[in-house]
Write an enzyme that holds these catalytic residues in place. Structure first.
Site, PDB file in Angstrom:
ATOM      1  N   LYS A  76      17.410  -0.096  -4.100  1.00 55.09           N
ATOM      2  CA  LYS A  76      16.521   1.123  -4.443  1.00 55.09           C
ATOM      3  C   LYS A  76      17.513   2.138  -4.309  1.00 55.09           C
ATOM      4  CE  LYS A  76      12.217   3.600  -3.661  1.00 55.09           C
ATOM      5  NZ  LYS A  76      11.120   3.595  -2.606  1.00 55.09           N
ATOM      6  N   SER A 151       6.555   3.770  -5.185  1.00 56.80           N
ATOM      7  CA  SER A 151       7.795   4.435  -5.428  1.00 56.80           C
ATOM      8  C   SER A 151       8.589   3.568  -5.961  1.00 56.80           C
ATOM      9  CB  SER A 151       8.230   5.428  -4.536  1.00 56.80           C
ATOM     10  OG  SER A 151       8.446   4.979  -3.651  1.00 56.80           O
ATOM     11  N   SER A 175       4.865   1.989  -0.935  1.00 57.69           N
ATOM     12  CA  SER A 175       5.836   1.839  -2.105  1.00 57.69           C
ATOM     13  C   SER A 175       6.637   0.537  -2.090  1.00 57.69           C
ATOM     14  CB  SER A 175       6.706   2.903  -1.913  1.00 57.69           C
ATOM     15  OG  SER A 175       6.170   4.038  -2.233  1.00 57.69           O
TER      16      SER A 175
HETATM   17  N1  GLN Z   1       2.282   6.660  -3.107  1.00 55.49           N
HETATM   18  C1  GLN Z   1       2.746   7.210  -1.685  1.00 55.49           C
HETATM   19  C2  GLN Z   1       3.100   8.709  -1.868  1.00 55.49           C
HETATM   20  O1  GLN Z   1       3.141   9.007  -2.846  1.00 55.49           O
HETATM   21  C3  GLN Z   1       3.411   6.297  -0.855  1.00 55.49           C
HETATM   22  C4  GLN Z   1       4.975   6.529  -1.399  1.00 55.49           C
HETATM   23  C5  GLN Z   1       5.785   5.556  -0.649  1.00 55.49           C
HETATM   24  O2  GLN Z   1       5.609   4.785   0.214  1.00 55.49           O
HETATM   25  N2  GLN Z   1       7.117   5.991  -0.574  1.00 55.49           N
HETATM   26  O3  GLN Z   1       3.443   9.397  -0.959  1.00 55.49           O
END
Ligand code: GLN
Length: 483
Positions: A76, A151, A175
């Site tokens: 990532k 994400s 995410s």
């Molecule tokens: N969807 C959550 C957010 O927008 C989690 C994102 C994540 O786990 N990086 O913060």
């Protein structure tokens, strides 16, 4: 070749069916030919990958290879990679070449892994759909009109589209697990502190945790073997022995106690996802598990608590991007204040700005007690809820997401609807617990995930439970049409 798991590829390398250079070149060619459809990579590191593969082949020939030597995978684009752009999918870091490696990256290098490239993601890991990326949305390989989740959407899409056999992800509120569920792959968020955060660009430091995104639980175990462990550069990493995560995969599940939280089967849950989840639970009963209903009464509060704590930490973490030290700098600033304002104003996207503003507000004098302190109190209640349930059962199960993948653009104008997609995943991050998502069926041709939650440092148990499920079912072997 592209449908092979890491475990199968490792076998192939070992027995000389193909070399790491051949394998790596095949993946690089496939990325070149196919990734236009999915936008799953931000950067492909062809030269470096082939050099790593060549070194791996030499180690294999010399008999010095380890379990991961020569295996290709993707990182990532939140993990700092020395000499390679590390963008966090932000205009702010579009030009940032990291001068050092994240500990996770170092560990994969030391294990002989071959990095194919850096995957797409939501900007600074803020999102549930990959749509906030400066490089455009990644697409779900099951239906390219749909989001892959976020994400770590690029990592999930790359694995599902067979553009990498595995990838790393990070999980602050879901995410790893949410995109894994939406793309029909396996994802594991380890216990907070299990995997070093050093060099993993910080979003919300008390919640962030890196982990594997793979085809199978067995592959996730192989990845975690490389990733886990104490790091003196990360004061929150835990000094605790790393077991061989592949060792317990074959333990029978006879007598396993599963808790089903009634709050996870709420009104907004897609009825077909509820059915697939129940069918998966039935499989575990066939394997000798017993099931009982449990309660996590503060589940609904996890979203409001998270959306104070995570932005509060983000507003502090992102203050380092000021246009002075590294990253984007505006043109022709008239003075220092103009430099700060325009560099940040032009460098950050809308969702990141929203989080910074919410966070700064929640931390401000006058509002700190009403918001930040309150959210921390709720965080404790959520942790206590889990502790109580996990003293009665071995694992907690439920759906990973309330809905299958949604259309690109469908939720971008309604941030709260987007935030609700993490309703089942966020509470684990607040508690620091490990969780997995494994494919458990499809709804209208789109995959859905079963979430498996365990006690602190119970990754071995989760992997064992997931592996036994994957021996009994074949959801994880299904691929999108045409792939
Ligand atoms: N969807 C959550 C957010 O927008 C989690 C994102 C994540 O786990 N990086 O913060």
């Amino acid at each position: 070749m592209f449908d092979k798991t890491l475990a199968e590829l490792a076998q192939g390398l070992k027995s000389g069916d193909f070399s790491s250079v051949e394998l790596t070149q095949a993946y690089l060619n496939r990325i070149k030919a196919e990734d236009e459809k999915y936008n799953s990579y931000i950067t492909v590191t062809e030269e470096q990958a082939l050099a790593q593969a060549k070194a791996a082949d030499e180690a294999i020939a010399a008999g010095t290879a380890g379990a991961f030597t020569g295996l290709p995978f993707a990182h990532k684009d939140i993990f700092c990679t020395q000499g390679v752009r590390t963008s966090c999918a932000s205009k702010m870091l579009d030009n940032f070449i990291s001068p050092y490696n994240a500990t996770v990256v170092e560990k994969f290098n030391a294990a002989g892994g071959v990095m194919l490239g850096k995957t797409n993601m939501d900007e600074f890991a803020m999102g549930s759909s990959n749509e906030s990326s400066f490089y455009g949305a990644a697409k779900n390989p099951w239906n390219t009109e749909c989001v892959p989740g976020g994400s770590s959407g690029g990592s999930a899409a790359a694995v599902a589209a067979q553009l990498a056999p595995a990838a790393t992800g990070t999980d602050t509120g879901g995410s790893i697990r949410q995109p894994a569920a939406l793309c029909g792959i396996t994802g594991l968020k380890p216990t907070y502190g299990r995997v070093s955060r050093f060099g993993m660009i910080a979003f919300a430091s008390s919640l962030d945790q890196g982990g594997p995104m793979t085809k199978t639980a067995e592959d996730a175990a192989m990845m975690l073997n490389v990733m886990a462990g104490f790091d003196k550069h990360d004061s929150t990493s835990v000094d605790r022995a790393v077991p061989d995560y592949t060792a317990d995969l074959n333990k029978p599940l006879d007598g396993l106690k599963i808790g089903l939280p009634k709050e996870f089967f709420m009104d907004d849950l897609d009825s077909e996802i509820a059915e697939r989840t129940q069918a998966a639970i039935k499989e575990f009963e066939k394997l000798g598990a017993t099931v009982k209903e449990v309660s996590l009464p503060n589940t609904a509060l996890s979203i409001p608590a998270y959306y104070i704590i995570a932005p509060a930490e983000a507003s502090s973490n992102l203050s380092r991007f000021d246009g002075v030290r590294y990253g984007y700098r505006c043109e022709n600033p008239v003075d220092l204040e103009d430099l700060y304002k325009r560099s940040r104003g032009e460098g950050f996207g809308a969702e990141v700005k929203r989080r910074i503003m919410i966070g700064a507000y929640a931390l401000s004098e006058g509002f700190y007690d009403a918001y930040y302190n309150k959210a921390q109190q709720i965080r404790r209640l959520i942790r206590d809820d889990f502790a109580k349930v996990l003293s009665e059962v071995d694992v907690i199960m439920g759906p990973t997401t309330p809905h299958p993948a949604f259309k690109i653009g469908e939720k971008t104008s309604d941030p709260v609807a987007m935030y609700m997609e993490d309703i089942f995943t966020i509470s684990l991050n607040l508690a620091g617990l490990p969780g997995m998502s494994v494919p458990c069926g499809t709804v209208n041709g789109l995959p859905t995930g079963l979430q498996i939650i365990g006690d602190y440092f119970a990754e071995q148990k989760l992997l064992n439970v997931a592996h036994q499920f994957q021996l009994a079912t074949d959801w994880h072997t299904q691929s999108p049409q045409g792939i």
